[in-house]
Enzyme design. Structure first.
Site, PDB file in Angstrom:
ATOM      1  N   SER A  56       0.852  -1.198   0.000  1.00 52.70           N
ATOM      2  CA  SER A  56       0.000   0.000   0.000  1.00 52.70           C
ATOM      3  C   SER A  56       0.887   1.247   0.000  1.00 52.70           C
ATOM      4  CB  SER A  56      -0.912   0.006   1.225  1.00 52.70           C
ATOM      5  OG  SER A  56      -0.132   0.236   2.389  1.00 52.70           O
ATOM      6  N   ASP A  93      -1.056  -1.402  -3.974  1.00 52.42           N
ATOM      7  CA  ASP A  93      -2.430  -1.579  -3.498  1.00 52.42           C
ATOM      8  C   ASP A  93      -3.069  -0.198  -3.280  1.00 52.42           C
ATOM      9  OD1 ASP A  93      -4.558  -3.072  -2.542  1.00 52.42           O
ATOM     10  OD2 ASP A  93      -3.774  -3.223  -0.495  1.00 52.42           O
ATOM     11  N   HIS A  94      -4.243   0.003  -3.799  1.00 44.57           N
ATOM     12  CA  HIS A  94      -5.002   1.248  -3.586  1.00 44.57           C
ATOM     13  C   HIS A  94      -4.215   2.512  -3.940  1.00 44.57           C
ATOM     14  CE1 HIS A  94      -8.499  -0.685  -1.796  1.00 44.57           C
ATOM     15  NE2 HIS A  94      -7.656  -1.468  -1.130  1.00 44.57           N
ATOM     16  N   GLY A 190     -10.283  -4.446   6.736  1.00 47.15           N
ATOM     17  CA  GLY A 190     -10.009  -4.413   8.167  1.00 47.15           C
ATOM     18  C   GLY A 190     -10.500  -5.647   8.911  1.00 47.15           C
ATOM     19  N   HIS A 225     -11.213  -7.531  -2.827  1.00 47.37           N
ATOM     20  CA  HIS A 225     -10.522  -6.904  -1.687  1.00 47.37           C
ATOM     21  C   HIS A 225     -11.244  -7.300  -0.403  1.00 47.37           C
ATOM     22  CE1 HIS A 225      -7.850  -3.731  -3.540  1.00 47.37           C
ATOM     23  NE2 HIS A 225      -8.422  -4.295  -4.590  1.00 47.37           N
ATOM     24  N   ALA A 227     -10.742  -9.540   1.941  1.00 45.95           N
ATOM     25  CA  ALA A 227     -11.098 -10.964   1.956  1.00 45.95           C
ATOM     26  C   ALA A 227     -10.511 -11.736   3.140  1.00 45.95           C
ATOM     27  CB  ALA A 227     -10.679 -11.604   0.631  1.00 45.95           C
ATOM     28  N   SER A 228     -10.179 -11.038   4.209  1.00 47.76           N
ATOM     29  CA  SER A 228      -9.699 -11.772   5.389  1.00 47.76           C
ATOM     30  C   SER A 228     -10.872 -12.461   6.080  1.00 47.76           C
ATOM     31  CB  SER A 228      -9.005 -10.820   6.368  1.00 47.76           C
ATOM     32  OG  SER A 228      -7.682 -10.578   5.932  1.00 47.76           O
ATOM     33  N   ILE A 269      -5.470 -10.310   0.943  1.00 44.93           N
ATOM     34  CA  ILE A 269      -5.502 -10.669   2.367  1.00 44.93           C
ATOM     35  C   ILE A 269      -4.431  -9.883   3.107  1.00 44.93           C
ATOM     36  CG2 ILE A 269      -5.197 -12.557   4.028  1.00 44.93           C
ATOM     37  CD1 ILE A 269      -6.271 -14.427   1.768  1.00 44.93           C
ATOM     38  N   SER A 271      -5.476  -8.274   6.751  1.00 45.14           N
ATOM     39  CA  SER A 271      -5.819  -8.308   8.180  1.00 45.14           C
ATOM     40  C   SER A 271      -5.519  -9.665   8.826  1.00 45.14           C
ATOM     41  CB  SER A 271      -7.295  -7.969   8.371  1.00 45.14           C
ATOM     42  OG  SER A 271      -7.536  -6.659   7.913  1.00 45.14           O
TER      43      SER A 271
END
Ligand code: G3H
Ligand code: 13P
Ligand code: ZN
Length: 327
Positions: A56, A93-94, A190, A225, A227-228, A269, A271
């Site tokens: 990120s 990422d993002h 999160g 996104h 996906a934890s 993944i 978090s």
């Protein structure tokens, strides 16, 4: 300018094509530090899985952009030395601006996300198109996003979530030229995704939206996104050893497995790794308060991460055994 090929990295194009044909998904694990990188490479080589190293804007600032480039190069060499020349992608990422994307491409990223999902539709198209035009000159692949995920993270905040509108995807993909598309079907960023009371079930992902997207852009790589799975036992372990996490739940793994068999080619993944790392460190600090050698608590934390990534690759994403020699 350091091109990603000089570092031994690959873009996502062939990985996604193979994932689509083979009905599995490529893992995109976020990282900020050495132990996370070691764990990702170890688990991916041991399971023979292609992998996306996901960074990120905040992680890039934390790790230092120059160091990161050499870490990525080192990761490629480490994988070779371990006997598994797996395809490795370095992905932003993002990404939130053209300048950030350009800087990442100039320092060796092989894939970038431009997240214009908070903009108006036309502004999202315009920004994403600009990024694609630039990135493709260097054969860097681009992920765009339509729809807004719920959830709050350091650099990724959203108070106003909404599902992806399938009627927009064909126009967006056609006008921007993106290589993959992140969609919003009920996941969120999160560790606090769902608060479930006794007897309640986690609301299922909106597979109907995913199917409608697939119908409108057949064979196009989709990204998930947030996906934890936020395993209960890991949250409990953190709290047992002095943590203070609230009651929470994530995306059940069987739903992610179902997604991986569809057009979803990349699953993000972060978090779950943060939780596994924290649980392992808290346990050692609690049981051995006399310990102060970082290797004695970061080493076991790294082992916990290896076990987590191995599990995800083998039992959730289905990417084990799918590595191929990178060209
Ligand atoms: O989706 C966001 C990732 O979990 C990265 O989070 O911005 O705190 O590094 P971060
Ligand atoms: P999680 O917070 O569910 O791990 O999602 C990570 C993510 O989407 C990174 O882009
Ligand atoms: Zn995300």
């Amino acid at each position: 300018m350091v091109h990603y090929r000089e570092l031994g990295l690959v873009n996502t194009r062939e990985l996604f094509q193979r994932a689509m044909d083979g009905r599995y998904a490529i893992p995109a694990f976020n990282l900020n530090n050495l132990e996370q990188l070691q764990a990702i490479i170890t688990a991916s080589v041991e399971t023979s899985s292609p992998v996306i190293l996901q960074v990120s804007k905040g992680a890039r600032q934390y790790a230092n952009q120059t160091l990161l480039r050499y870490l990525a190069k080192g990761a490629v060499e480490m994988a070779r030395e371990m006997g598994g020349a797996i395809p490795i992608v370095l992905h932003l990422d993002h990404g939130d601006s053209f300048d950030l994307v350009r800087s990442c491409i100039e320092t060796g990223f092989s894939s970038v996300m431009i997240d214009g999902s908070h903009l108006s539709y036309e502004d999202n198209v315009a920004l994403t198109h600009l990024v694609v035009e630039y990135a493709h000159k260097y054969d860097v692949t681009v992920e765009g996003e339509l729809g807004v995920l719920a959830g709050i993270e350091d650099e990724v905040a959203s108070a106003r979530s909404h599902y992806t509108r399938p009627e927009e995807v064909q126009d967006f993909v056609g006008r921007t030229g993106v290589d993959s598309l992140a969609i919003s079907i009920g996941t969120s960023h999160g560790a606090y995704k769902f608060k479930i009371r006794d007897g309640e079930k986690i609301p299922p992902l909106r597979f109907d939206i995913l199917e409608e997207v697939e119908r409108r852009i057949p064979g196009f790589p989709i990204v998930l996104h947030g996906a934890s799975s936020v395993p209960r036992e890991v949250v409990d372990e953190i709290n047992r050893y002095g943590g203070k996490l609230e009651d929470t739940a994530g995306i059940p793994e069987e739903q992610l497995r179902r997604a991986a068999e569809s057009a979803v080619c990349k699953i993000n993944i972060d978090s779950d790794g943060r939780l596994a790392l924290t649980a392992a460190i808290r346990k050692i600090f609690f049981e051995k308060p006399e310990e102060f050698d970082p290797r004695k608590y970061l080493g076991p934390a790294r082992d916990a991460l290896i076990a987590l990534y191995r599990h995800k690759i083998m039992h959730v994403l289905g990417s084990a055994g799918r590595a191929f020699p990178p060209t």
